[in-house]
Design an enzyme around this catalytic site. Structure first.
Site, mmCIF file in Angstrom:
data_model
loop_
_atom_site.group_PDB
_atom_site.id
_atom_site.type_symbol
_atom_site.label_atom_id
_atom_site.label_comp_id
_atom_site.label_asym_id
_atom_site.label_seq_id
_atom_site.Cartn_x
_atom_site.Cartn_y
_atom_site.Cartn_z
ATOM 1 N N CYS A 1 52.501 59.386 38.725
ATOM 2 C CA CYS A 1 51.076 59.265 38.412
ATOM 3 C C CYS A 1 50.781 59.689 36.975
ATOM 4 O O CYS A 1 49.841 59.202 36.363
ATOM 5 C CB CYS A 1 50.238 60.147 39.332
ATOM 6 S SG CYS A 1 50.355 59.763 41.065
ATOM 7 N N HIS B 1 47.801 54.962 46.809
ATOM 8 C CA HIS B 1 48.265 54.109 45.709
ATOM 9 C C HIS B 1 49.695 53.681 46.038
ATOM 10 O O HIS B 1 50.472 54.478 46.602
ATOM 11 C CB HIS B 1 48.325 54.883 44.379
ATOM 12 C CG HIS B 1 47.038 54.980 43.629
ATOM 13 N ND1 HIS B 1 46.632 56.143 43.003
ATOM 14 C CD2 HIS B 1 46.081 54.058 43.356
ATOM 15 C CE1 HIS B 1 45.477 55.926 42.391
ATOM 16 N NE2 HIS B 1 45.122 54.674 42.590
ATOM 17 N N ARG C 1 42.587 51.235 46.969
ATOM 18 C CA ARG C 1 42.027 51.226 45.610
ATOM 19 C C ARG C 1 41.995 49.800 45.036
ATOM 20 O O ARG C 1 40.967 49.161 45.031
ATOM 21 C CB ARG C 1 42.845 52.151 44.709
ATOM 22 C CG ARG C 1 42.903 53.606 45.195
ATOM 23 C CD ARG C 1 41.537 54.274 45.126
ATOM 24 N NE ARG C 1 41.588 55.668 45.511
ATOM 25 C CZ ARG C 1 41.814 56.678 44.687
ATOM 26 N NH1 ARG C 1 42.045 56.453 43.412
ATOM 27 N NH2 ARG C 1 41.822 57.920 45.125
ATOM 28 N N ASP D 1 40.853 63.844 36.092
ATOM 29 C CA ASP D 1 41.992 63.058 36.591
ATOM 30 C C ASP D 1 42.657 62.208 35.505
ATOM 31 O O ASP D 1 43.555 61.416 35.803
ATOM 32 C CB ASP D 1 41.532 62.125 37.727
ATOM 33 C CG ASP D 1 41.556 62.799 39.110
ATOM 34 O OD1 ASP D 1 42.289 63.798 39.280
ATOM 35 O OD2 ASP D 1 40.853 62.308 40.009
ATOM 36 N N ARG E 1 35.941 58.437 38.068
ATOM 37 C CA ARG E 1 37.023 58.113 37.129
ATOM 38 C C ARG E 1 36.658 56.952 36.188
ATOM 39 O O ARG E 1 37.471 56.578 35.323
ATOM 40 C CB ARG E 1 38.321 57.789 37.895
ATOM 41 C CG ARG E 1 38.857 58.964 38.712
ATOM 42 C CD ARG E 1 40.305 58.756 39.131
ATOM 43 N NE ARG E 1 41.207 58.797 37.991
ATOM 44 C CZ ARG E 1 42.518 58.546 38.043
ATOM 45 N NH1 ARG E 1 43.070 58.236 39.196
ATOM 46 N NH2 ARG E 1 43.273 58.606 36.969
#
Ligand code: ARG
Length: 271
Positions: free
Chosen positions: A259, A165, A136, A66, A91
């Site tokens: 992103c 997000h 998140r 990612d 991540r």
């Protein structure tokens, strides 16, 4: 409308894959065309270069599929960069890699005290920082963002797991205007958005479901997923020039153009 030339940080999706599921878009059993993902990402980068923007690159790290989502690498305003702390262990190792890049590039780096997924959840609009929470980035980190950058932080509560997000539910069009999906926010946060941005573009669920709001504007042009045709038409009606890009493979990880793009903003972090 005037376009402002931007400086972005991106990460080539050399090691991109969907090996785990940390959002509802990710299905590790579904096939991903890794070579196509790279070609689509190259097209996004080329689009920025053609618009006159600068694209800096961070080296991808094997085992971090990612890492292509550079927006989650930090929050950068002026010469200050706030590093990140991911919610998910998959991540976690991206954080030091991005932190090292900021240091090497000469930014004054601040370490997060709570979960903070960078520009995925933190967007500067004029003189406000909009900060998402709910999935998140921890609410507690919003106070730290305000201390580090000296901008008033407006907390926005995200309520739909598909729009986990802030940058999947809201896009910054220019210093005064945003586009957003009202249903992605709590009733109180919707009221805040109506108050701050009475002229905002309200996106449809159909456009948000192709990650249409995961868009990158420079004040004049808006780079957005090609599939978000309704939103593109709304934006053209407002005088923006829209540029559709196809990031179908990266969308399988829940990511779109924004992103993949971290803004390295000029300007004053604090006064
Ligand atoms: N698979 C990644 C995750 O779930 C996608 C991140 C998308 N980034 C963003 N800024 N919305 O963390």
């Amino acid at each position: 409308m005037d376009a402002t030339s931007q400086r972005f940080l991106m990460c080539r999706p050399t090691y991109f894959a969907v090996d785990y599921a940390i959002n509802p878009w990710m299905d590790p059993t579904a096939p991903v065309d890794a070579a196509l993902a790279i070609r689509q990402w190259e097209q996004l980068r080329r689009t920025y270069l053609d618009l006159g923007h600068t694209v800096e690159l961070i080296d991808p790290v094997p085992g971090l599929p990612d890492m292509v989502f550079a927006a989650n690498g930090g929050t950068v305003i002026g010469d200050r960069a706030m590093a990140v702390q991911f919610r998910d262990p998959q991540r976690a190792d991206e954080a030091p890699a991005y932190r090292a890049w900021f240091e090497a590039a000469g930014f004054e780096v601040y370490d997060p005290k709570h979960v903070n997924e960078g520009e995925g959840d933190v967007l500067l609009v004029g003189d406000h920082l909009l900060a998402g929470t709910g999935f998140r980035t921890a609410h507690a980190s919003h106070a730290q963002l305000q201390e580090v950058f000296g901008y008033p932080v407006v907390t926005l509560q995200l309520v739909d797991p598909r729009f986990y997000h802030l940058d999947t539910a809201l896009t910054v069009l220019d210093e005064r205007t945003v586009a957003y999906l009202p249903e992605a926010f709590s009733p109180g946060s919707r009221a805040v958005l109506r108050r701050l941005y009475p002229d905002a573009v309200r996106a449809s669920l159909a456009d948000a479901e192709v990650l249409g709001l995961n868009a990158v504007g420079d004040g004049r042009h808006v780079v957005l997923p090609a599939q978000a045709t309704g939103l593109a038409a709304q934006l053209r009606d407002r005088g923006y020039q829209t540029i559709g890009v196809d990031l179908s493979e990266l969308r399988k990880a829940g990511g779109g153009p924004k992103c993949c793009t971290l803004r390295l903003r000029q300007g004053k972090a604090s006064q």
